[in-house]
Enzyme design. Structure first.
Site, PDB file in Angstrom:
ATOM      1  N   GLU A   1      20.959 -13.819 -13.752  1.00  0.00           N
ATOM      2  CA  GLU A   1      22.508 -14.042 -14.000  1.00  0.00           C
ATOM      3  C   GLU A   1      23.149 -14.495 -14.782  1.00  0.00           C
ATOM      4  O   GLU A   1      22.753 -15.353 -15.504  1.00  0.00           O
ATOM      5  CB  GLU A   1      23.154 -14.007 -12.299  1.00  0.00           C
TER       6      GLU A   1
ATOM      7  N   LYS B   1      22.876 -23.585 -22.839  1.00  0.00           N
ATOM      8  CA  LYS B   1      21.572 -22.791 -22.074  1.00  0.00           C
ATOM      9  C   LYS B   1      20.643 -22.398 -22.772  1.00  0.00           C
ATOM     10  O   LYS B   1      19.361 -22.339 -21.938  1.00  0.00           O
ATOM     11  CB  LYS B   1      22.949 -21.610 -21.608  1.00  0.00           C
TER      12      LYS B   1
ATOM     13  N   SER C   1      29.858 -28.601 -24.806  1.00  0.00           N
ATOM     14  CA  SER C   1      28.942 -27.463 -24.319  1.00  0.00           C
ATOM     15  C   SER C   1      28.411 -26.173 -25.127  1.00  0.00           C
ATOM     16  O   SER C   1      27.454 -25.404 -24.986  1.00  0.00           O
ATOM     17  CB  SER C   1      28.705 -27.027 -23.169  1.00  0.00           C
TER      18      SER C   1
HETATM   19  C1  PLP Z   1      27.504 -21.926 -18.782  1.00  0.00           C
HETATM   20  C2  PLP Z   1      28.074 -22.396 -19.542  1.00  0.00           C
HETATM   21  C3  PLP Z   1      29.095 -23.855 -18.940  1.00  0.00           C
HETATM   22  C4  PLP Z   1      28.623 -23.828 -17.504  1.00  0.00           C
HETATM   23  O1  PLP Z   1      27.840 -23.797 -16.401  1.00  0.00           O
HETATM   24  P1  PLP Z   1      27.133 -25.396 -16.026  1.00  0.00           P
HETATM   25  O2  PLP Z   1      25.880 -24.740 -15.439  1.00  0.00           O
HETATM   26  O3  PLP Z   1      28.254 -26.272 -15.567  1.00  0.00           O
HETATM   27  O4  PLP Z   1      26.890 -25.955 -17.498  1.00  0.00           O
HETATM   28  C5  PLP Z   1      29.461 -24.705 -19.671  1.00  0.00           C
HETATM   29  N1  PLP Z   1      30.097 -23.972 -20.778  1.00  0.00           N
HETATM   30  C6  PLP Z   1      29.475 -23.147 -21.448  1.00  0.00           C
HETATM   31  C7  PLP Z   1      29.588 -23.496 -23.002  1.00  0.00           C
HETATM   32  C8  PLP Z   1      28.580 -22.709 -20.869  1.00  0.00           C
HETATM   33  O5  PLP Z   1      28.151 -21.147 -21.686  1.00  0.00           O
END
Ligand code: PLP
Length: 605
Positions: free
Chosen positions: A323, A301, A589
């Site tokens: 948000e 993020k 992620s």
């Molecule tokens: C916010 C988040 C997601 C989902 O959001 P995307 O916009 O689809 O990437 C996935 N993994 C993590 C660790 C997140 O914080």
């Protein structure tokens, strides 16, 4: 074609032929230099009653692969040209056709040219923009393949398709004036549209198909049929200000230098591409993990919030809103606001405030105000609604940092660009580790789709890279408690964008469910809706239980505690078969710290 930039641009659509007019009276007269074009495109020199010498000279000078004769050239002339021309160069003889056209005149030409081209009988030889009545073609007595020409536009494509279904030897269509901004200057969007349209009924291999299809946004903010900006009047000035400025500002060298430097010095990029040895052994394939979990604040993020805060600064905004679902975007936003000394308000669903308590505390420590969203399912969708409401009420001084590739244009594209650093690094790192830039698979989980968009971005047009998108199936796709948008969604509008959306038969948004707050969203971004519709990406849904088991498995096998969102992506390893030589990149992620209480409750740790 006439202008070098335009020639290159249209060249990217890989037409089979590209024409250059060497008739001085034409407004499209060509006298320049032809830039390098992909080899598959045949360059055509178009002549009107020209001498053999001039045609031969131009053919040689421009390395033409075809000659189109657009005047009253005789059979003898064509024969002489054929005798003198390199035998690999095609000759296309044009005939202007009207209702009274006598097809018998074609017969003697059959042996001296490769193709016929049928154009409308107009004032000028070609480029008149009017069609002839194609019914006369029913009388075509020959098996010689022909080009169909004469004012073909998008509206004519249905009729062209009908002709293509008959036994007539229709070889190609020749488009010109209806695709121009001015004579010789093609409108790339219109050209792309007809190229896409034509793909539906001509056989084209996937390699060419993927090159032609653009999976990125067009000038109007659409990915195929998805995207756009469906916004209330009150938001128009804000969104329009952003649309007009985002590409300009982000392209500035000072912006890029600041963005790159913060990614490096502050967020900790580049993140490693880690070869997961034990995992690779168990699944008998080569598995690499892109370590976004190592980014400052614990997920991808931060890439996006750094980009957007720099943009907000340049637009002179003083108040930031956001948000958040899992709280990762809220934390990343609160972080960059602290960095820049800006006021920060984060909207978060009441349920998420409870299940992501550590992130709420972090946001508070960073100086942000966390405002609960109490409506609907009290999760991400509802937090987004509240943020949009705030923005409408504070249109002048407030900048809304959206956390995923959702929302009205230009947000999806802007966020995808900021996150595209992920695939940019993957390419560089794979080249180093595997000797090739492209993996065989890229896999990422999709909530709104930002980590996935970043992971896919630089591979979208590379047909040899298979794209896997992983959605949350919650308690099961058909359980009524799920967030599997591609499986359950229909086209609809949410948060300003036309996309795939879980909804009831009367268009009310279905409350989504997933154990992972970051995937608990009833839609996907328009880029992903288009990847689904065009089948460029394969979508797989993974249940809560599968994801939770992977939370433990990845921890024990690789010493990596994943965010529950990311854990979904790993479950693909159990759903698909990979070859030993395959290079599989999974985007990790985020890290699992924020999910500890969910892990504790689930596993009674
Ligand atoms: C916010 C988040 C997601 C989902 O959001 P995307 O916009 O689809 O990437 C996935 N993994 C993590 C660790 C997140 O914080």
């Amino acid at each position: 074609m006439k202008y070098p930039d335009n020639i290159i641009e249209v060249g990217t659509l890989l037409p089979d032929y590209m024409g250059f007019i060497f008739w001085e009276k034409s407004a499209r007269y060509f006298d320049g230099v032809i830039p390098d074009l992909p080899k598959s495109i045949k360059k055509v020199g178009v002549f009107v009653n020209e001498s053999i010498e001039v045609i031969l000279a131009k053919a040689q000078k421009y390395n033409m692969q075809a000659i189109q004769l657009h005047g009253h050239e005789s059979v003898e002339f064509c024969q002489e040209l054929r005798d003198n021309l390199n035998s690999s160069i095609e000759i296309i003889k044009v005939f202007s056709v009207d209702d009274a056209f006598d097809f018998e005149v074609l017969k003697p030409f059959e042996t001296v040219c490769d193709y016929f081209l049928f154009d409308t009988k107009g004032k000028l030889p070609g480029g008149n923009g009017t069609t002839f009545d194609w019914k006369v073609l029913e009388k075509y007595p020959s098996s010689k393949p022909f080009f169909l020409s004469g004012g073909i536009g998008i509206e004519e494509m249905e009729a062209v398709k009908e002709i293509a279904k008959t036994n007539l030897p229709l070889y190609a269509i020749d488009v010109n004036s209806k695709f121009e901004i001015e004579p010789g200057l093609k409108n790339i969007e219109l050209c792309r549209n007809i190229r896409r349209d034509a793909l539906q009924y001509v056989s084209t291999d996937n390699k060419i198909k993927n090159k032609i299809m653009s999976y990125n946004v067009n000038e109007k903010g659409y990915y195929g049929e998805f995207g756009g900006a469906f916004i209330p009047e009150m938001l128009y000035p804000n969104v329009e200000e952003l649309r007009q400025n985002y590409l300009k500002i982000t392209a500035e060298p000072e912006f890029q230098a600041e963005f790159d430097s913060l990614l490096k010095e502050y967020a900790g990029r580049p993140t490693p591409l880690y070869f997961a040895k034990r995992l690779s052994k168990e699944y008998n394939t080569k598995i690499y993990l892109k370590r976004e979990d190592l980014c400052h604040t614990g997920a991808h993020k931060i890439n996006n919030t750094i980009g957007q805060i720099l943009l907000a600064n340049r637009l002179g905004k003083k108040r930031i809103i956001a948000e958040t679902g899992a709280g990762q975007h809220g934390v990343a936003t609160a972080t960059v606001c602290a960095l820049m000394g800006l006021e920060c308000i984060v909207y978060m669903g009441e349920i998420d405030i409870k299940r992501q308590a550590p992130n709420v505390a972090r946001m508070k420590m960073l100086g942000a105000e966390v405002r609960p969203a109490m409506s609907g399912s009290k999760t991400l969708k509802d937090a987004t609604n509240e943020a949009i409401r705030d923005w409408i009420n504070n249109p002048v001084d407030t900048y809304y940092i959206i956390g995923s590739v959702v929302g009205p244009h230009p947000y999806p594209d802007m966020v995808a660009r900021f996150q595209s650093v992920i695939s940019k690094e993957i390419k560089e790192q794979l080249l180093e580790k595997e000797g090739r830039e492209n993996p065989d698979y890229v896999i990422a989980c999709v909530g709104g789709g930002s980590n996935a968009a970043g992971t896919y971005y630089h591979f979208l047009e590379d047909e040899d890279v298979k794209i896997i998108a992983v959605e949350a199936a919650g308690l099961g796709v058909n359980s009524g408690e799920s967030a599997a948008t591609s499986a359950l969604g229909k086209v609809g509008v949410i948060h300003g964008s036309k996309t795939l959306l879980m909804q009831t038969t009367d268009g009310q948004i279905t409350e989504p469910y997933s154990i992972s707050a970051g995937l608990d969203y009833p839609g996907v971004g328009p880029m992903h809706a288009n990847l689904f519709a065009t089948k460029r990406a394969q979508f797989i849904s993974i249940t809560d239980d599968q994801a939770m088991q992977w939370g433990i498995k990845l921890s024990k096998m690789e010493g990596l505690i994943p965010a529950i969102e990311s854990a979904h992506a790993f479950a693909v390893l159990d759903e698909m078969k990979f070859k030993p030589e395959d290079v599989v990149v999974i985007n990790l992620s985020g890290r699992g710290d924020k999910d500890l209480s969910t892990y504790i409750d689930y596993f009674k740790l």
